[in-house]
Scaffold this motif. Structure first.
Motif, PDB file in Angstrom:
ATOM      1  N   TRP A  73      -6.547  -5.789  -4.675  1.00 27.08           N
ATOM      2  CA  TRP A  73      -6.365  -6.260  -3.208  1.00 27.08           C
ATOM      3  C   TRP A  73      -5.659  -7.575  -3.432  1.00 27.08           C
ATOM      4  CZ3 TRP A  73      -7.429 -10.620  -0.416  1.00 27.08           C
ATOM      5  CH2 TRP A  73      -7.059 -10.738   0.702  1.00 27.08           C
ATOM      6  N   HIS A  74      -4.162  -7.589  -2.761  1.00 29.93           N
ATOM      7  CA  HIS A  74      -3.367  -8.787  -3.062  1.00 29.93           C
ATOM      8  C   HIS A  74      -4.022  -9.739  -2.062  1.00 29.93           C
ATOM      9  CE1 HIS A  74       0.394  -5.832  -3.785  1.00 29.93           C
ATOM     10  NE2 HIS A  74      -0.680  -5.714  -4.651  1.00 29.93           N
ATOM     11  N   ASN A  75      -3.991 -10.821  -2.543  1.00 28.24           N
ATOM     12  CA  ASN A  75      -4.233 -12.303  -1.971  1.00 28.24           C
ATOM     13  C   ASN A  75      -2.970 -12.912  -1.765  1.00 28.24           C
ATOM     14  OD1 ASN A  75      -6.014 -14.108  -0.348  1.00 28.24           O
ATOM     15  ND2 ASN A  75      -5.870 -15.466  -2.104  1.00 28.24           N
ATOM     16  N   PHE A  76      -1.692 -12.197  -1.608  1.00 28.25           N
ATOM     17  CA  PHE A  76      -0.543 -12.859  -1.209  1.00 28.25           C
ATOM     18  C   PHE A  76       0.276 -11.626  -0.746  1.00 28.25           C
ATOM     19  CE2 PHE A  76      -1.237 -11.533  -5.574  1.00 28.25           C
ATOM     20  CZ  PHE A  76      -0.438 -10.263  -5.754  1.00 28.25           C
ATOM     21  N   ASP A  77       1.382 -12.062  -0.119  1.00 30.97           N
ATOM     22  CA  ASP A  77       2.258 -10.989   0.390  1.00 30.97           C
ATOM     23  C   ASP A  77       3.640 -10.890  -0.463  1.00 30.97           C
ATOM     24  OD1 ASP A  77       3.926  -9.557   1.946  1.00 30.97           O
ATOM     25  OD2 ASP A  77       4.237 -10.659   3.575  1.00 30.97           O
ATOM     26  N   ASN A  78       3.737  -9.852  -1.072  1.00 30.35           N
ATOM     27  CA  ASN A  78       4.493  -9.283  -1.944  1.00 30.35           C
ATOM     28  C   ASN A  78       5.548  -8.274  -1.602  1.00 30.35           C
ATOM     29  OD1 ASN A  78       2.961  -6.968  -2.415  1.00 30.35           O
ATOM     30  ND2 ASN A  78       3.423  -7.124  -4.508  1.00 30.35           N
ATOM     31  N   GLY A  79       5.419  -7.979  -0.459  1.00 33.66           N
ATOM     32  CA  GLY A  79       6.340  -7.056   0.401  1.00 33.66           C
ATOM     33  C   GLY A  79       5.902  -5.696   0.284  1.00 33.66           C
ATOM     34  N   SER A  80       4.551  -5.340  -0.033  1.00 35.94           N
ATOM     35  CA  SER A  80       3.891  -4.186  -0.081  1.00 35.94           C
ATOM     36  C   SER A  80       3.382  -3.943   1.369  1.00 35.94           C
ATOM     37  CB  SER A  80       2.857  -4.011  -1.155  1.00 35.94           C
ATOM     38  OG  SER A  80       1.942  -5.124  -1.050  1.00 35.94           O
ATOM     39  N   THR A  81       2.068  -4.460   1.539  1.00 42.84           N
ATOM     40  CA  THR A  81       1.540  -4.332   2.946  1.00 42.84           C
ATOM     41  C   THR A  81       0.513  -5.379   3.003  1.00 42.84           C
ATOM     42  OG1 THR A  81       1.718  -1.937   3.127  1.00 42.84           O
ATOM     43  CG2 THR A  81       0.003  -2.964   4.382  1.00 42.84           C
ATOM     44  N   ASN A  82       0.657  -6.208   4.235  1.00 39.31           N
ATOM     45  CA  ASN A  82      -0.189  -7.164   4.618  1.00 39.31           C
ATOM     46  C   ASN A  82      -1.592  -6.661   5.019  1.00 39.31           C
ATOM     47  OD1 ASN A  82      -2.064  -9.315   5.620  1.00 39.31           O
ATOM     48  ND2 ASN A  82      -0.244 -10.361   6.681  1.00 39.31           N
ATOM     49  N   ILE A  83      -2.732  -6.497   4.373  1.00 36.50           N
ATOM     50  CA  ILE A  83      -3.827  -5.471   4.882  1.00 36.50           C
ATOM     51  C   ILE A  83      -5.013  -6.665   4.615  1.00 36.50           C
ATOM     52  CG2 ILE A  83      -4.021  -4.851   2.635  1.00 36.50           C
ATOM     53  CD1 ILE A  83      -5.504  -2.297   3.698  1.00 36.50           C
ATOM     54  N   ARG A  84      -5.809  -6.776   5.844  1.00 38.37           N
ATOM     55  CA  ARG A  84      -7.114  -7.388   5.780  1.00 38.37           C
ATOM     56  C   ARG A  84      -7.937  -6.880   5.004  1.00 38.37           C
ATOM     57  NH1 ARG A  84      -9.124 -10.382  10.286  1.00 38.37           N
ATOM     58  NH2 ARG A  84     -11.180 -10.138   9.338  1.00 38.37           N
ATOM     59  N   LEU A  85      -8.866  -7.562   4.307  1.00 31.56           N
ATOM     60  CA  LEU A  85      -9.834  -6.878   3.243  1.00 31.56           C
ATOM     61  C   LEU A  85     -10.719  -5.937   3.951  1.00 31.56           C
ATOM     62  CD1 LEU A  85     -10.660  -7.336   0.191  1.00 31.56           C
ATOM     63  CD2 LEU A  85     -12.546  -8.756   1.029  1.00 31.56           C
ATOM     64  N   ARG A  86     -11.241  -5.980   4.965  1.00 30.43           N
ATOM     65  CA  ARG A  86     -12.105  -5.129   5.841  1.00 30.43           C
ATOM     66  C   ARG A  86     -11.504  -3.486   5.914  1.00 30.43           C
ATOM     67  NH1 ARG A  86     -14.718  -6.678  10.572  1.00 30.43           N
ATOM     68  NH2 ARG A  86     -14.740  -8.821   9.802  1.00 30.43           N
ATOM     69  N   ASP A  87     -10.188  -3.657   5.943  1.00 27.43           N
ATOM     70  CA  ASP A  87      -9.383  -2.549   6.203  1.00 27.43           C
ATOM     71  C   ASP A  87      -9.106  -1.769   5.091  1.00 27.43           C
ATOM     72  OD1 ASP A  87      -9.478  -3.017   8.961  1.00 27.43           O
ATOM     73  OD2 ASP A  87      -7.533  -4.309   8.723  1.00 27.43           O
ATOM     74  N   VAL A  88      -9.497  -2.233   3.764  1.00 28.84           N
ATOM     75  CA  VAL A  88      -9.356  -1.310   2.655  1.00 28.84           C
ATOM     76  C   VAL A  88     -10.013  -0.037   2.858  1.00 28.84           C
ATOM     77  CG1 VAL A  88      -9.962  -0.962   0.288  1.00 28.84           C
ATOM     78  CG2 VAL A  88      -9.434  -3.189   1.069  1.00 28.84           C
ATOM     79  N   SER A  89      -9.226   1.083   2.347  1.00 34.08           N
ATOM     80  CA  SER A  89      -9.527   2.540   2.246  1.00 34.08           C
ATOM     81  C   SER A  89     -10.974   2.781   1.745  1.00 34.08           C
ATOM     82  CB  SER A  89      -8.610   3.305   1.678  1.00 34.08           C
ATOM     83  OG  SER A  89      -9.004   4.724   1.614  1.00 34.08           O
ATOM     84  N   SER A  90     -11.645   3.507   2.423  1.00 40.00           N
ATOM     85  CA  SER A  90     -12.996   4.056   1.886  1.00 40.00           C
ATOM     86  C   SER A  90     -13.009   4.932   0.655  1.00 40.00           C
ATOM     87  CB  SER A  90     -13.666   4.904   2.952  1.00 40.00           C
ATOM     88  OG  SER A  90     -13.078   5.949   3.284  1.00 40.00           O
ATOM     89  N   ASN A  91     -11.674   5.503   0.236  1.00 42.46           N
ATOM     90  CA  ASN A  91     -11.505   5.814  -1.271  1.00 42.46           C
ATOM     91  C   ASN A  91     -12.087   5.098  -2.198  1.00 42.46           C
ATOM     92  OD1 ASN A  91     -10.401   8.127   0.018  1.00 42.46           O
ATOM     93  ND2 ASN A  91      -8.297   7.264  -0.139  1.00 42.46           N
ATOM     94  N   TYR A  92     -11.860   3.807  -1.963  1.00 41.12           N
ATOM     95  CA  TYR A  92     -12.158   2.748  -3.319  1.00 41.12           C
ATOM     96  C   TYR A  92     -13.728   2.486  -3.338  1.00 41.12           C
ATOM     97  CZ  TYR A  92      -7.160   2.371  -3.550  1.00 41.12           C
ATOM     98  OH  TYR A  92      -5.849   2.820  -3.493  1.00 41.12           O
TER      99      TYR A  92
END
Length: 600
Positions: free
Chosen positions: A283-302
C-alpha cells in the motif's frame, strides 16, 4: 420594498429640524422607548428612540443599516406621544396552593399600571424560570424534598418592570417510595474486540419511574457504570476470556436482574497468520498517480498489507513514518479495522528511494530505536525488508553468506534480531528483495549479486516468507542452467524453485545456499503494466505457474520442476501494488485470489 436608504432633501431636513424643536418643548423623557436597531421588524405605531429622540413607525418594515429613523421619513416620524416610564405596581399575595415532589404551583394578585400590565416574570431564586400573562404559574422539574424561593415581578409594554414581590419559600414533597426495579437489559453484545479492549452495547431497560444508569459486571466484579447503553472495557489482558453481565438501576437504587451473561475473548496481541495461501500487497504512503486509497479501504482479497514505506530522515539510519492521507489517529484506527478482519499490516523498509545503510554501531542503534517507536506507535504486525540499491552490497573479500563481514549487512542482521526479540514471537518478518540480490548469487557473489543471501540465511528459521520481486529484472539463470525472461510462467516457476531447492553460490556445487521451507516462499509480481517497467505477467500465466508450483499441473512450459509433484505448501503471491490493482478495478487480485483459493 426599500432597497436603498432614503435620502432626505434639504426641505425635508428643515421640516425634520422644526419637528425636533417642537418635540423638545414637550416635557417627556425619550428614554422610555426601546432603542432603534437594524434588522428588526417594526409595526405601524411602534415607538423607538434614536439619538435621544422618540420616533413613531408610520408603515410596517424590517429595519436595515442606513434606514435610521431621521434618515427615512417615509418610515418614521418624530413621535409626539408621551413615553411610558412608570413601572407596574408590585404583585401582592404570592402563594403556593399546591406542590408535589417535583413541581410548585404559584398564584398572586394582579398588579396595576398607568397604561397596562402585559405580563409577569416568575423567579426561582435569582433566575427567571418562566413568563406568563396569567396570575398563576407552575414550576416543574424540581428536586424532591428541597426548599425553593420564588418571587414574581410585573412588566408593561414599555419594558418597565416592577420591583419583585415578597419572597415565598416552598419545600417540595418527599418523593413517593419506589420499590419497583427496572427490567433486565437484553441483547448484551460486543461491538468491537482488540487485544486489550472489549466494546459493549445492550438494549435499554424500562422502569416505572426511570432508569438512571447501568452497572457493568466483569468476571463477577462491578467494573463501571454507564448512563448510556454502551461501554468499553479497557486495560484487559490479551487472549483472555471475560464474562460480562449488565444490570439496570433507577433513582431509588433498585437494581434489575442480571442480563444474560456474555463471554468474550480478547484477541492475541499479534496472533500468527494462519492463512495457508497468502496474497500480499504493498500500500502506497504517497501519491504516484495510481490511486489515493485509505488504508481501511484495501480490498478484502489481500491477507497481508505492507505499508510502504518507513524511510530514513537526515541520515541512512534514523527511520520515520507519517501517514500521508489521514491523521495518525485515523491511520491507527484503519490498522485496527483491518486487524479486526484478520488481516496483517506490516511496515515495509526502504523501497527504491529509501536507502538504509547501518555502517556503524550508532547507526544501528538509531535504526533499532526509531523502528521500534514506529512499530509500537501504530501497532504494526510485522516488518518487511524491501531494501534496494546501495542499501545492501557485499564488500570485497566478503565471500561466505553464513558469516558475512560487510558492516552494513552485519549491523542490519543484528538490528532486525533485536527488533524481533522486542516485539515477540508472533511478530512477522518478510522480505522483498530484487532477483539480482538473491537468485543472482548462482552466477556470482559480490557487490549486489547475492547480497541478500546473508540476511535470508540469518533468519531462515524465523522468517515468515520471502517474495522476491520477479520484475524490473533482466533474464536470470535457473537451476537447469538456462536463462529465463521475466513476465512468463517459466520465469515464475524457475525463480521460485531456486529457493525451494537451494542453489550453488557462483556455480560452486560445494557452496550451496540451503533450501527454504515451502511455506516461506512466494513470488512477487506487478499488478498492472504501469506498476513496473517490466515483468508484468498475465493472470492466466500466474494461474499456470502457481498450479504447477503447488500441484505439479504442467502447462507445456520449457522449465521442468525438479520436484514433479510440486510444493504443496508453497505460500502465495505478492504484488506491487494494492493501489495499482485498485486503479485497474482489481484486475490482478480478483483472479489471483481465485487461483489461491482454488488450491485449498
Amino acid at each position: 420594498m426599500y432597497r436603498t436608504a432614503y435620502r432626505p432633501s434639504i426641505r425635508s431636513l428643515s421640516t425634520l429640524l422644526i419637528g425636533v424643536l417642537v418635540f423638545l418643548l414637550i416635557p417627556v423623557s425619550a428614554f422610555g422607548a426601546a432603542q432603534w436597531v437594524p434588522n428588526t421588524p417594526y409595526l405601524k405605531g411602534d415607538i423607538v428612540t434614536y439619538q435621544a429622540v422618540n420616533y413613531e413607525c408610520i408603515q410596517p418594515h424590517t429595519s436595515l443599516t442606513g434606514w435610521e429613523p431621521p434618515a427615512v421619513q417615509a418610515l418614521w416620524k418624530v413621535s409626539t406621544q408621551p413615553s411610558d416610564t412608570i413601572a407596574p405596581s408590585v404583585p401582592a399575595s404570592l402563594q403556593s396552593p399546591a406542590h408535589t415532589s417535583n413541581s410548585v404551583s404559584l398564584t398572586w394578585q394582579a398588579s396595576t399600571d398607568n397604561v397596562a400590565v402585559t405580563g409577569y416574570n416568575v423567579y426561582n431564586g435569582s433566575s427567571v424560570v418562566g413568563t406568563t400573562t396569567n396570575l398563576n404559574y407552575q414550576v416543574n422539574g424540581l428536586a424532591s424534598d428541597t426548599l425553593y424561593t420564588f418571587k414574581v415581578a410585573a412588566f408593561d409594554a414599555a419594558g418597565n418592570v416592577s420591583a419583585p414581590s415578597a419572597n415565598l419559600d416552598v419545600r417540595t414533597d418527599a418523593a413517593p417510595p419506589d420499590a419497583i426495579a427496572p427490567t433486565a437489559p437484553t441483547n448484551v453484545r460486543s461491538t468491537s474486540i482488540t487485544a486489550n479492549t472489549i466494546a459493549l452495547a445492550w438494549n435499554a431497560s424500562t422502569d416505572n419511574v426511570g432508569v438512571t444508569q447501568y452497572e457493568i459486571v466483569v468476571n463477577g466484579q462491578v467494573a463501571s457504570t454507564s448512563a448510556a447503553t454502551a461501554w468499553t472495557a479497557t486495560g484487559l489482558t490479551a487472549n483472555t476470556v471475560y464474562t460480562i453481565v449488565v444490570r439496570a438501576l433507577d433513582a431509588a437504587g433498585n437494581r434489575s436482574a442480571d442480563s444474560t451473561s456474555l463471554s468474550v475473548a480478547t484477541l492475541s496481541t499479534n496472533p500468527p497468520l494462519t492463512t495457508a495461501k497468502v496474497l500480499v500487497g504493498y500500500w502506497h504512503n504517497f501519491d504516484n498517480g495510481s490511486t489515493n486509497i485509505r488504508l481501511r479501504d484495501v480490498s478484502s482479497n489481500y491477507d497481508v498489507i505492507n505499508v510502504s514505506f518507513a524511510e530514513p530522515v537526515g541520515d541512512y539510519a534514523t527511520m520515520a513514518f507519517t501517514p500521508y492521507n489521514s491523521t495518525k489517529e485515523q491511520f491507527k484506527a484503519d490498522i485496527l479495522e483491518l486487524q479486526g478482519k484478520g488481516k496483517k499490516v506490516n511496515i515495509s523498509l526502504g523501497g527504491a528511494n529509501g536507502t538504509v545503510e547501518l555502517t556503524t554501531a550508532a547507526a544501528k542503534q538509531s535504526f533499532i530505536t526509531t523502528m521500534n517507536n514506529i512499530i509500537n506507535e501504530y501497532g504494526f504486525n510485522g516488518i518487511d525488508i524491501d531494501l534496494e540499491g546501495s542499501s545492501l552490497s557485499l564488500n570485497g573479500g566478503d565471500t561466505d553468506f553464513r558469516n558475512p563481514t560487510t558492516p552494513k549487512i552485519v549491523n542490519l542482521i543484528s538490528a532486525i534480531q533485536t527488533i524481533l526479540t522486542a516485539q515477540g514471537s508472533n511478530f512477522m518478518l518478510t522480505m522483498a528483495p530484487e532477483t539480482a540480490y538473491v537468485q543472482g548469487g548462482i552466477t556470482g557473489y559480490g557487490g549486489p549479486w547475492g547480497a541478500y543471501l546473508p540476511v535470508i540465511y540469518a533468519f531462515k528459521d524465523r522468517m515468515n516468507f520471502i517474495h522476491v520481486q520477479h520484475y524490473n529484472t533482466g533474464a536470470m539463470t535457473a537451476l537447469d542452467g538456462r536463462s529465463y525472461s521475466q513476465g512468463t510462467a517459466d520465469f515464475q516457476v524457475a525463480m521460485a524453485e531456486m529457493l525451494l531447492q537451494g542453489f550453488p553460490i557462483a556455480g560452486n556445487a560445494n557452496n550451496k545456499f540451503p533450501a527454504l521451507r515451502e511455506d516461506q516462499v512466494a513470488i512477487g509480481l506487478p499488478s498492472t503494466p504501469n506498476a513496473a517497467s517490466g515483468g508484468f505477467t498475465a493472470a492466466a500465466d500466474i494461474d499456470k505457474a502457481v498450479k504447477y508450483l503447488t500441484k505439479g499441473i504442467g502447462y507445456g512450459g520449457t522449465y521442468q520442476l525438479m520436484k514433479p509433484g510440486g510444493y504443496t505448501n508453497f505460500r502465495g503471491v505478492m504484488t506491487w501494488s494494492i493501489n495499482w490493482d485498485k486503479k485497474s478495478n482489481l484486475s490482478f487480485s480478483n483472479p489471483v485470489r481465485a487461483t489461491l483459493d482454488g488450491l485449498k
